[in-house]
Scaffold this motif. Structure first.
Motif, PDB file in Angstrom:
ATOM      1  N   LEU A  54       0.858  -1.194   0.000  1.00  6.24           N
ATOM      2  CA  LEU A  54       0.000   0.000   0.000  1.00  6.24           C
ATOM      3  C   LEU A  54       0.884   1.231   0.000  1.00  6.24           C
ATOM      4  O   LEU A  54       1.801   1.339   0.820  1.00  6.24           O
ATOM      5  CB  LEU A  54      -0.909   0.013   1.234  1.00  6.24           C
ATOM      6  CG  LEU A  54      -1.959  -1.101   1.289  1.00  6.24           C
ATOM      7  CD1 LEU A  54      -2.532  -1.205   2.701  1.00  6.24           C
ATOM      8  CD2 LEU A  54      -3.063  -0.836   0.279  1.00  6.24           C
ATOM      9  N   SER A  55       0.634   2.141  -0.925  1.00 10.80           N
ATOM     10  CA  SER A  55       1.450   3.347  -1.018  1.00 10.80           C
ATOM     11  C   SER A  55       0.574   4.523  -1.424  1.00 10.80           C
ATOM     12  O   SER A  55      -0.242   4.402  -2.347  1.00 10.80           O
ATOM     13  CB  SER A  55       2.574   3.158  -2.047  1.00 10.80           C
ATOM     14  OG  SER A  55       3.437   4.278  -2.061  1.00 10.80           O
ATOM     15  N   PRO A  56       0.710   5.663  -0.754  1.00  8.72           N
ATOM     16  CA  PRO A  56      -0.101   6.827  -1.123  1.00  8.72           C
ATOM     17  C   PRO A  56       0.368   7.442  -2.436  1.00  8.72           C
ATOM     18  O   PRO A  56       1.571   7.529  -2.704  1.00  8.72           O
ATOM     19  CB  PRO A  56       0.106   7.797   0.048  1.00  8.72           C
ATOM     20  CG  PRO A  56       1.447   7.425   0.596  1.00  8.72           C
ATOM     21  CD  PRO A  56       1.577   5.936   0.410  1.00  8.72           C
ATOM     22  N   VAL A  57      -0.579   7.856  -3.253  1.00  8.33           N
ATOM     23  CA  VAL A  57      -0.308   8.556  -4.516  1.00  8.33           C
ATOM     24  C   VAL A  57      -0.961   9.927  -4.393  1.00  8.33           C
ATOM     25  O   VAL A  57      -2.180  10.047  -4.453  1.00  8.33           O
ATOM     26  CB  VAL A  57      -0.874   7.783  -5.722  1.00  8.33           C
ATOM     27  CG1 VAL A  57      -0.621   8.545  -7.020  1.00  8.33           C
ATOM     28  CG2 VAL A  57      -0.266   6.397  -5.791  1.00  8.33           C
ATOM     29  N   ILE A  58      -0.115  10.940  -4.195  1.00  5.39           N
ATOM     30  CA  ILE A  58      -0.619  12.280  -3.881  1.00  5.39           C
ATOM     31  C   ILE A  58      -0.272  13.240  -5.018  1.00  5.39           C
ATOM     32  O   ILE A  58       0.909  13.514  -5.262  1.00  5.39           O
ATOM     33  CB  ILE A  58      -0.024  12.814  -2.562  1.00  5.39           C
ATOM     34  CG1 ILE A  58      -0.111  11.761  -1.457  1.00  5.39           C
ATOM     35  CG2 ILE A  58      -0.715  14.109  -2.150  1.00  5.39           C
ATOM     36  CD1 ILE A  58      -1.511  11.321  -1.117  1.00  5.39           C
ATOM     37  N   GLY A  59      -1.267  13.734  -5.714  1.00  6.45           N
ATOM     38  CA  GLY A  59      -1.052  14.736  -6.753  1.00  6.45           C
ATOM     39  C   GLY A  59      -0.800  14.126  -8.122  1.00  6.45           C
ATOM     40  O   GLY A  59      -0.494  12.940  -8.268  1.00  6.45           O
ATOM     41  N   PRO A  60      -0.921  14.939  -9.174  1.00  4.06           N
ATOM     42  CA  PRO A  60      -0.793  14.430 -10.548  1.00  4.06           C
ATOM     43  C   PRO A  60       0.594  13.921 -10.895  1.00  4.06           C
ATOM     44  O   PRO A  60       0.739  12.985 -11.675  1.00  4.06           O
ATOM     45  CB  PRO A  60      -1.176  15.647 -11.405  1.00  4.06           C
ATOM     46  CG  PRO A  60      -0.985  16.840 -10.517  1.00  4.06           C
ATOM     47  CD  PRO A  60      -1.302  16.367  -9.135  1.00  4.06           C
ATOM     48  N   ARG A  61       1.657  14.521 -10.337  1.00 10.01           N
ATOM     49  CA  ARG A  61       3.011  14.050 -10.654  1.00 10.01           C
ATOM     50  C   ARG A  61       3.244  12.648 -10.110  1.00 10.01           C
ATOM     51  O   ARG A  61       3.855  11.805 -10.778  1.00 10.01           O
ATOM     52  CB  ARG A  61       4.052  15.018 -10.093  1.00 10.01           C
ATOM     53  CG  ARG A  61       4.099  16.361 -10.804  1.00 10.01           C
ATOM     54  CD  ARG A  61       5.207  17.237 -10.273  1.00 10.01           C
ATOM     55  NE  ARG A  61       6.526  16.646 -10.486  1.00 10.01           N
ATOM     56  CZ  ARG A  61       7.656  17.180 -10.036  1.00 10.01           C
ATOM     57  NH1 ARG A  61       7.622  18.305  -9.323  1.00 10.01           N
ATOM     58  NH2 ARG A  61       8.810  16.597 -10.275  1.00 10.01           N
ATOM     59  N   SER A  62       2.778  12.396  -8.889  1.00 11.82           N
ATOM     60  CA  SER A  62       2.917  11.069  -8.307  1.00 11.82           C
ATOM     61  C   SER A  62       2.113  10.048  -9.112  1.00 11.82           C
ATOM     62  O   SER A  62       2.602   8.944  -9.415  1.00 11.82           O
ATOM     63  CB  SER A  62       2.451  11.079  -6.854  1.00 11.82           C
ATOM     64  OG  SER A  62       2.566   9.805  -6.258  1.00 11.82           O
ATOM     65  N   ARG A  63       0.908  10.423  -9.506  1.00  9.82           N
ATOM     66  CA  ARG A  63       0.088   9.508 -10.309  1.00  9.82           C
ATOM     67  C   ARG A  63       0.770   9.209 -11.642  1.00  9.82           C
ATOM     68  O   ARG A  63       0.809   8.055 -12.085  1.00  9.82           O
ATOM     69  CB  ARG A  63      -1.294  10.112 -10.537  1.00  9.82           C
ATOM     70  CG  ARG A  63      -2.157   9.273 -11.450  1.00  9.82           C
ATOM     71  CD  ARG A  63      -3.593   9.738 -11.495  1.00  9.82           C
ATOM     72  NE  ARG A  63      -4.383   8.881 -12.368  1.00  9.82           N
ATOM     73  CZ  ARG A  63      -5.707   8.814 -12.353  1.00  9.82           C
ATOM     74  NH1 ARG A  63      -6.399   9.562 -11.503  1.00  9.82           N
ATOM     75  NH2 ARG A  63      -6.345   8.006 -13.171  1.00  9.82           N
ATOM     76  N   SER A  64       1.316  10.226 -12.278  1.00  7.78           N
ATOM     77  CA  SER A  64       1.988  10.039 -13.559  1.00  7.78           C
ATOM     78  C   SER A  64       3.188   9.106 -13.418  1.00  7.78           C
ATOM     79  O   SER A  64       3.462   8.280 -14.299  1.00  7.78           O
ATOM     80  CB  SER A  64       2.432  11.382 -14.132  1.00  7.78           C
ATOM     81  OG  SER A  64       3.124  11.221 -15.338  1.00  7.78           O
TER      82      SER A  64
END
Length: 250
Positions: A179-189
């Motif tokens: 499990l890892s947090p994905v915060i904001g569009p850069r992290s998602r990309s």
């Protein structure tokens, strides 16, 4: 019911930073009974050396070992480290530094070496539901088991439907679900381009949404005494870990 094992992944940026993170995990997230430490080429501190530093503070530590970094005949990382009981063998991405030498090892060949040369160690391997067709990944899982892997760490999951499906595929295996947090569009990309993650349509790259998702997965795993590991990338530990602790003690 409760989780059987719960690990937190810590990045070995430096000895001082690692010691601070271990203290934070013990304070903020006492449910964790394990640490796992990746071996990252951009930092000088190797994962097994980091394990040697953190075991006196924490106890159970699982260093990651990159198969492509191990020279033929060279000692296996961690094989003689007093108190070490487990390692995670990953294949390893090609290094950005072309001067860093790698070797044409498969994950399975290094797992076999550990089984032969360090039979006291429990060996984990990796499972990634995103990088290729599931049947190919499951064939890989079978080969890793044949080589001697006794459990698996997954790439982080971000979709409850995929999580449920993967649990069916890996039924009866010891699996640390990531499990890892994905915060904001850069992290998602990053996750989409580097790890080929396909996020669900309703995915929200916010801290609150990621915490709610992690809470849901941890509660499900608690029902059948599963295992999980948290990879708190690019978030402050004091923002991410306490709400998950609350979910485990509710």
């Amino acid at each position: 019911m409760s989780l059987s094992r719960l690990s937190v992944e810590l990045i070995p940026r430096s000895e001082d930073a690692l010691a601070q993170d271990v203290t934070s995990v013990k304070t903020l997230f006492p449910a964790a009974d394990t640490l796992n430490i990746p071996d990252l080429m951009r930092f000088p501190l190797r994962s097994w050396d980091a394990a040697a530093l953190t075991m006196p503070q924490f106890g159970t530590v699982v260093p990651h070992v990159r198969a492509i970094d191990i020279a033929p005949g060279a000692p296996l990382p961690g094989s003689t480290l007093p108190g070490l009981k487990e390692v995670l063998v990953v294949h390893g991405d090609p290094p950005a530094d072309l001067a860093h030498r790698t070797y044409p090892n498969s994950t399975e060949s290094i797992i076999r070496r550990y089984r032969k040369e360090a039979p006291h160690l429990r060996i984990y391997a990796a499972f990634d539901p995103y990088r290729r067709a599931p049947w190919r990944e499951l064939e890989d899982i079978a080969r890793k088991k044949d080589a001697g892997a006794e459990g698996f760490f997954t790439q982080p999951v971000f979709d409850l439907k995929l999580f449920d499906l993967c649990r069916e595929w890996l039924q009866d295996e010891q699996v640390f679900w990531g499990l890892s947090p994905v915060i904001g569009p850069r992290s998602r990309s990053y996750w989409e381009t580097t790890n080929h993650v396909v996020f669900p349509r309703d995915f929200e790259p916010t801290l609150d949404a990621n915490i709610q998702f992690a809470q849901s997965v941890l509660r499900q795993l608690s029902q059948d005494q599963g295992c999980a590991y948290l990879m708190p990338l690019r978030v402050k530990l004091d923002q991410y870990l306490p709400p998950l602790m609350d979910a485990l003690t509710a």
